[in-house]
Scaffold this motif. Structure first.
Motif, PDB file in Angstrom:
ATOM      1  N   MET A  69       5.121   7.913  19.813  1.00  0.00           N
ATOM      2  CA  MET A  69       5.733   7.850  18.487  1.00  0.00           C
ATOM      3  C   MET A  69       7.215   8.201  18.569  1.00  0.00           C
ATOM      4  O   MET A  69       8.035   7.625  17.859  1.00  0.00           O
ATOM      5  CB  MET A  69       5.007   8.772  17.516  1.00  0.00           C
ATOM      6  CG  MET A  69       5.562   8.692  16.102  1.00  0.00           C
ATOM      7  SD  MET A  69       5.752   7.006  15.416  1.00  0.00           S
ATOM      8  CE  MET A  69       4.063   6.562  15.160  1.00  0.00           C
ATOM      9  N   ARG A  70       7.570   9.110  19.440  1.00  0.00           N
ATOM     10  CA  ARG A  70       8.988   9.474  19.587  1.00  0.00           C
ATOM     11  C   ARG A  70       9.820   8.250  19.952  1.00  0.00           C
ATOM     12  O   ARG A  70      10.879   8.015  19.381  1.00  0.00           O
ATOM     13  CB  ARG A  70       9.146  10.561  20.657  1.00  0.00           C
ATOM     14  CG  ARG A  70      10.599  11.019  20.852  1.00  0.00           C
ATOM     15  CD  ARG A  70      10.699  12.061  21.960  1.00  0.00           C
ATOM     16  NE  ARG A  70      10.536  11.497  23.285  1.00  0.00           N
ATOM     17  CZ  ARG A  70      11.525  10.919  23.975  1.00  0.00           C
ATOM     18  NH1 ARG A  70      12.733  10.827  23.469  1.00  0.00           N
ATOM     19  NH2 ARG A  70      11.303  10.428  25.185  1.00  0.00           N
ATOM     20  N   ARG A  72       8.929   5.099  19.502  1.00  0.00           N
ATOM     21  CA  ARG A  72       8.827   4.089  18.447  1.00  0.00           C
ATOM     22  C   ARG A  72       9.791   4.415  17.302  1.00  0.00           C
ATOM     23  O   ARG A  72       9.971   3.621  16.398  1.00  0.00           O
ATOM     24  CB  ARG A  72       7.387   3.980  17.967  1.00  0.00           C
ATOM     25  CG  ARG A  72       6.516   3.326  19.040  1.00  0.00           C
ATOM     26  CD  ARG A  72       5.034   3.444  18.817  1.00  0.00           C
ATOM     27  NE  ARG A  72       4.625   2.988  17.511  1.00  0.00           N
ATOM     28  CZ  ARG A  72       3.437   3.234  16.993  1.00  0.00           C
ATOM     29  NH1 ARG A  72       2.549   3.950  17.669  1.00  0.00           N
ATOM     30  NH2 ARG A  72       3.119   2.790  15.808  1.00  0.00           N
ATOM     31  N   GLN A  73      10.430   5.588  17.395  1.00  0.00           N
ATOM     32  CA  GLN A  73      11.471   5.995  16.440  1.00  0.00           C
ATOM     33  C   GLN A  73      12.871   5.792  17.031  1.00  0.00           C
ATOM     34  O   GLN A  73      13.867   6.080  16.371  1.00  0.00           O
ATOM     35  CB  GLN A  73      11.300   7.463  16.064  1.00  0.00           C
ATOM     36  CG  GLN A  73      10.035   7.758  15.316  1.00  0.00           C
ATOM     37  CD  GLN A  73       9.834   9.245  15.089  1.00  0.00           C
ATOM     38  OE1 GLN A  73      10.770  10.027  15.080  1.00  0.00           O
ATOM     39  NE2 GLN A  73       8.590   9.642  14.884  1.00  0.00           N
ATOM     40  N   ASP A  74      12.948   5.328  18.253  1.00  0.00           N
ATOM     41  CA  ASP A  74      14.220   5.120  18.941  1.00  0.00           C
ATOM     42  C   ASP A  74      14.812   3.786  18.450  1.00  0.00           C
ATOM     43  O   ASP A  74      14.337   2.709  18.798  1.00  0.00           O
ATOM     44  CB  ASP A  74      13.972   5.087  20.454  1.00  0.00           C
ATOM     45  CG  ASP A  74      15.225   4.914  21.283  1.00  0.00           C
ATOM     46  OD1 ASP A  74      16.085   4.077  20.920  1.00  0.00           O
ATOM     47  OD2 ASP A  74      15.327   5.595  22.317  1.00  0.00           O
ATOM     48  N   ARG A  75      15.842   3.882  17.626  1.00  0.00           N
ATOM     49  CA  ARG A  75      16.399   2.707  16.958  1.00  0.00           C
ATOM     50  C   ARG A  75      16.827   1.621  17.954  1.00  0.00           C
ATOM     51  O   ARG A  75      16.513   0.444  17.779  1.00  0.00           O
ATOM     52  CB  ARG A  75      17.575   3.107  16.075  1.00  0.00           C
ATOM     53  CG  ARG A  75      18.090   1.958  15.240  1.00  0.00           C
ATOM     54  CD  ARG A  75      19.269   2.385  14.348  1.00  0.00           C
ATOM     55  NE  ARG A  75      19.622   1.326  13.432  1.00  0.00           N
ATOM     56  CZ  ARG A  75      20.296   0.231  13.777  1.00  0.00           C
ATOM     57  NH1 ARG A  75      20.711   0.064  15.023  1.00  0.00           N
ATOM     58  NH2 ARG A  75      20.571  -0.691  12.877  1.00  0.00           N
ATOM     59  N   ALA A  92       7.001  -0.410  14.991  1.00  0.00           N
ATOM     60  CA  ALA A  92       8.122   0.516  14.800  1.00  0.00           C
ATOM     61  C   ALA A  92       7.681   1.680  13.923  1.00  0.00           C
ATOM     62  O   ALA A  92       6.774   1.548  13.095  1.00  0.00           O
ATOM     63  CB  ALA A  92       9.288  -0.214  14.140  1.00  0.00           C
ATOM     64  N   ALA A  93       8.322   2.818  14.094  1.00  0.00           N
ATOM     65  CA  ALA A  93       8.054   3.970  13.236  1.00  0.00           C
ATOM     66  C   ALA A  93       8.429   3.623  11.796  1.00  0.00           C
ATOM     67  O   ALA A  93       9.302   2.791  11.546  1.00  0.00           O
ATOM     68  CB  ALA A  93       8.858   5.167  13.717  1.00  0.00           C
ATOM     69  N   LYS A  95      10.179   5.019   9.522  1.00  0.00           N
ATOM     70  CA  LYS A  95      11.591   5.130   9.105  1.00  0.00           C
ATOM     71  C   LYS A  95      12.413   3.938   9.570  1.00  0.00           C
ATOM     72  O   LYS A  95      13.382   3.562   8.913  1.00  0.00           O
ATOM     73  CB  LYS A  95      12.198   6.450   9.591  1.00  0.00           C
ATOM     74  CG  LYS A  95      12.500   6.523  11.062  1.00  0.00           C
ATOM     75  CD  LYS A  95      13.209   7.807  11.436  1.00  0.00           C
ATOM     76  CE  LYS A  95      13.628   7.743  12.897  1.00  0.00           C
ATOM     77  NZ  LYS A  95      14.517   8.813  13.268  1.00  0.00           N
ATOM     78  N   LEU A  96      12.034   3.309  10.667  1.00  0.00           N
ATOM     79  CA  LEU A  96      12.775   2.140  11.149  1.00  0.00           C
ATOM     80  C   LEU A  96      12.370   0.866  10.409  1.00  0.00           C
ATOM     81  O   LEU A  96      13.090  -0.125  10.439  1.00  0.00           O
ATOM     82  CB  LEU A  96      12.613   1.983  12.655  1.00  0.00           C
ATOM     83  CG  LEU A  96      13.254   3.102  13.468  1.00  0.00           C
ATOM     84  CD1 LEU A  96      13.063   2.871  14.960  1.00  0.00           C
ATOM     85  CD2 LEU A  96      14.730   3.267  13.141  1.00  0.00           C
ATOM     86  N   ASP A  99      15.019   0.197   7.972  1.00  0.00           N
ATOM     87  CA  ASP A  99      16.328  -0.124   8.537  1.00  0.00           C
ATOM     88  C   ASP A  99      16.610  -1.620   8.320  1.00  0.00           C
ATOM     89  O   ASP A  99      15.892  -2.476   8.832  1.00  0.00           O
ATOM     90  CB  ASP A  99      16.326   0.226  10.026  1.00  0.00           C
ATOM     91  CG  ASP A  99      17.669   0.039  10.688  1.00  0.00           C
ATOM     92  OD1 ASP A  99      18.184  -1.105  10.685  1.00  0.00           O
ATOM     93  OD2 ASP A  99      18.198   1.020  11.237  1.00  0.00           O
TER      94      ASP A  99
END
Length: 151
Positions: A69-70, A72-75, A92-93, A95-96, A99
């Protein structure tokens, strides 16, 4: 190393390798050279290793599904995966999925990825128009406000 040669030839053999070998960087990289989807059989530490995941995603963008998950949060990583294969957007997470640049990268190549976008993106006229421009049927995934807007 026998297992390294085996997974290079048949990456899915990694699923049957001893657990310690599924956590071995060299063995996993050998599998990833043929199929990024072998990431699903890598140990948890390697699924959280940016270089390993980048190798997997470079080979098979949808392998993002098996990243930690970390990551999958990497933009930057997610954007690269989505540009290579819009279907990676699904993994993607959350929050992304809000985006705009990432959402546009996905929907312009595959309108159906709008269904995985955050509500704020489904309510964004530019994103929805890009999705509908790719496939008119994707209007069904737009917000009620957008679908009711006659302009």
């Amino acid at each position: 190393n026998f297992v390294k040669a085996a997974v290079r030839a048949r990456p899915y053999a990694l699923a049957h390798a001893e657990e310690s070998l599924r956590g071995n960087r060299d063995v996993v990289m050998a599998a990833l050279t043929t199929s990024g989807f072998a990431l699903q059989f890598a140990g948890p530490c390697l699924r959280d290793d940016r270089d390993i995941v980048l190798a997997a995603v470079s080979q098979s963008p949808d392998a993002l599904a098996f990243a930690s998950m970390r990551l999958r949060q990497d933009r930057a990583l997610v954007l690269e995966a989505v540009k290579a294969s819009p279907s990676a957007f699904e993994f993607a997470a959350a929050k992304l999925k809000e985006d705009k640049e990432i959402a546009l990268a996905a929907v312009t190549r595959c309108g159906f990825t709008l269904k995985h976008a955050a509500d704020i993106m489904r309510n964004d006229a530019e994103v929805v128009l890009a999705a509908v421009g790719n496939n008119a049927v994707t209007l069904q995934y737009a917000s009620d406000r957008i679908r009711a807007n006659k302009e």
